[in-house]
Write an enzyme that holds these catalytic residues in place. Structure first.
Site, short mmCIF file in Angstrom:
data_model
loop_
_atom_site.label_atom_id
_atom_site.label_comp_id
_atom_site.label_asym_id
_atom_site.label_seq_id
_atom_site.Cartn_x
_atom_site.Cartn_y
_atom_site.Cartn_z
CE LYS A 281 -2.16 -1.03 3.85
NZ LYS A 281 -1.47 -2.49 4.28
NE ARG B 48 -5.00 -1.61 9.83
CZ ARG B 48 -3.95 -1.17 9.11
NH1 ARG B 48 -3.79 0.01 8.46
NH2 ARG B 48 -2.74 -2.10 9.19
NE ARG C 252 7.90 -2.49 6.56
CZ ARG C 252 6.74 -2.18 6.46
NH1 ARG C 252 6.47 -1.36 5.54
NH2 ARG C 252 5.92 -2.72 7.15
NE ARG D 262 5.87 -0.64 10.25
CZ ARG D 262 4.66 -0.82 9.53
NH1 ARG D 262 4.77 0.00 8.42
NH2 ARG D 262 3.49 -1.22 9.91
NE ARG E 112 2.12 -5.43 11.04
CZ ARG E 112 3.10 -5.17 10.35
NH1 ARG E 112 4.23 -5.65 10.80
NH2 ARG E 112 2.98 -4.44 9.21
P1 AP5 Z 1 4.50 -1.68 1.98
O1 AP5 Z 1 4.47 -0.86 0.73
O2 AP5 Z 1 5.23 -0.74 3.23
O3 AP5 Z 1 3.30 -2.37 2.41
P2 AP5 Z 1 2.12 -1.81 3.06
O4 AP5 Z 1 0.92 -2.60 2.47
O5 AP5 Z 1 1.89 -0.41 3.19
O6 AP5 Z 1 2.44 -2.68 4.57
P3 AP5 Z 1 2.36 -2.05 5.92
O7 AP5 Z 1 3.24 -2.91 6.89
O8 AP5 Z 1 2.62 -0.63 6.17
O9 AP5 Z 1 0.93 -2.46 6.30
P4 AP5 Z 1 0.09 -2.42 7.71
O10 AP5 Z 1 -1.30 -2.11 7.24
O11 AP5 Z 1 0.64 -3.19 8.49
O12 AP5 Z 1 0.89 -0.98 8.53
P5 AP5 Z 1 0.21 0.27 8.84
O13 AP5 Z 1 1.38 1.37 8.99
O14 AP5 Z 1 -1.08 0.72 7.91
O15 AP5 Z 1 5.59 -2.82 1.63
C1 AP5 Z 1 5.99 -3.76 2.49
C2 AP5 Z 1 7.29 -4.07 2.07
O16 AP5 Z 1 7.41 -4.91 0.88
C3 AP5 Z 1 8.61 -3.08 1.87
O17 AP5 Z 1 9.86 -3.11 2.34
C4 AP5 Z 1 8.42 -2.77 0.45
O18 AP5 Z 1 9.74 -2.12 0.03
C5 AP5 Z 1 8.16 -4.21 0.09
N1 AP5 Z 1 7.48 -4.30 -1.44
C6 AP5 Z 1 6.41 -3.55 -1.57
N2 AP5 Z 1 6.16 -4.06 -2.97
C7 AP5 Z 1 6.86 -5.08 -3.36
C8 AP5 Z 1 6.78 -5.87 -4.48
N3 AP5 Z 1 5.93 -5.90 -5.30
N4 AP5 Z 1 7.68 -6.81 -4.51
C9 AP5 Z 1 8.71 -7.15 -3.40
N5 AP5 Z 1 8.66 -6.36 -2.30
C10 AP5 Z 1 7.72 -5.17 -2.41
O19 AP5 Z 1 -0.40 -0.02 10.41
C11 AP5 Z 1 0.57 -0.35 11.41
C12 AP5 Z 1 -0.22 -0.45 12.77
O20 AP5 Z 1 -0.98 0.80 13.25
C13 AP5 Z 1 -1.46 -1.33 12.65
O21 AP5 Z 1 -1.17 -2.60 13.04
C14 AP5 Z 1 -2.25 -0.85 13.71
O22 AP5 Z 1 -1.87 -0.94 15.16
C15 AP5 Z 1 -2.29 0.73 13.47
N6 AP5 Z 1 -3.24 1.32 12.47
C16 AP5 Z 1 -2.91 1.91 11.31
N7 AP5 Z 1 -3.88 2.38 10.60
C17 AP5 Z 1 -5.03 2.15 11.48
C18 AP5 Z 1 -6.42 2.12 11.51
N8 AP5 Z 1 -6.91 2.72 10.40
N9 AP5 Z 1 -7.29 1.60 12.49
C19 AP5 Z 1 -6.52 1.07 13.57
N10 AP5 Z 1 -5.26 0.88 13.66
C20 AP5 Z 1 -4.45 1.28 12.77
MG MG Z 2 2.14 0.85 4.79
#
Ligand code: AP5
Ligand code: MG
Length: 192
Positions: free
Chosen positions: A14, A89, A128, A134, A146
């Site tokens: 994402k 979410r 990552r 992180r 997660r």
């Molecule tokens: P990346 O692009 O970072 O993936 P992502 O989908 O953004 O993954 P996240 O880890 O950010 O998702 P998440 O939903 O767990 O975290 P968030 O910050 O939202 O890519 C991941 C890795 O893969 C990178 O190293 C990238 O380089 C690599 N990659 C990408 N594409 C690739 C490809 N095609 N091939 C190979 N490698 C690739 O949330 C974190 C925490 O915050 C949650 O657990 C929760 O506690 C809280 N939170 C956030 N939002 C909410 C909400 N709305 N409600 C409640 N709690 C929330």
């Molecule tokens: Mg993200």
């Protein structure tokens, strides 16, 4: 306005794809994960509260994230549109977002849902974890939690947008460029 919900499990890409989409379509990127991590880094009360949930891979309570996103939307009155990353979410968050956008008279245009196999998600997140600092990327059991939380609490949000005819599944396996092209194809159709 073009308002996109970029959806998918942890590690689906994402954040990676949002960065490319905002550059091409000139949108404002709102990632609740990034906003929460910024609060944490600034050691605000909100950040300290959120950390309790984030470290375990649990969702932060709806009220906290909904209030937070409302403030961010208000801050960008003249935006071309928004890309919501990691939000909504839960169904409650999706309903709240619809209300916030209704006040602005600009609904969600499309939900792009990145579909990626579980093994690939774990591989990407552990990769990552070696560089990101992180805390939720370090431990396989937190990563698996997660993904479990996503399947139980977040995946139902697809149904919310499906009912509105806005849900589009996109294959999230392959290279970053290949996936970006797939996303752009859908966005360009929606824009027409
Ligand atoms: P990346 O692009 O970072 O993936 P992502 O989908 O953004 O993954 P996240 O880890 O950010 O998702 P998440 O939903 O767990 O975290 P968030 O910050 O939202 O890519 C991941 C890795 O893969 C990178 O190293 C990238 O380089 C690599 N990659 C990408 N594409 C690739 C490809 N095609 N091939 C190979 N490698 C690739 O949330 C974190 C925490 O915050 C949650 O657990 C929760 O506690 C809280 N939170 C956030 N939002 C909410 C909400 N709305 N409600 C409640 N709690 C929330
Ligand atoms: Mg993200």
């Amino acid at each position: 306005m073009l308002n996109i919900v970029l959806f998918g499990p942890p590690g689906a890409g994402k954040g990676t794809q949002a960065a490319k989409i905002i550059e091409k379509y000139q949108l404002i990127h709102l990632s609740t994960g990034d906003i929460l991590r910024a609060e944490l880094a600034a050691q605000t009360v909100l950040g300290q509260e959120a950390k309790k949930y984030m470290d375990k891979g649990e969702l932060v309570p709806d009220k906290i994230v909904i209030d937070m996103i409302g403030l961010k939307i208000d801050k960008h009155q003249n935006a071309n549109g928004f890309i919501f990353d990691g939000f909504p979410r839960t169904t409650a968050q999706a309903e709240a977002l619809d209300l916030l956008l209704r006040e602005k008279g600009t609904p969600i245009s499309v939900m792009l849902s990145l579909e990626v196999e579980k093994n690939e998600l774990i591989k990407r997140l552990l990769g990552r974890g070696q560089v990101s600092g992180r805390s939720d990327d370090q431990d396989v059991s937190v990563i698996e939690n997660r993904i479990r939380v996503y399947n139980n609490e977040t995946a139902p949000v697809k149904g919310f947008y499906e009912k509105q005819g806005k849900y589009k599944a996109v294959d999230g396996m392959g290279t970053i460029e290949e996936i970006f092209e797939r996303l752009c194809k859908v966005i360009d159709k929606v824009k027409q």
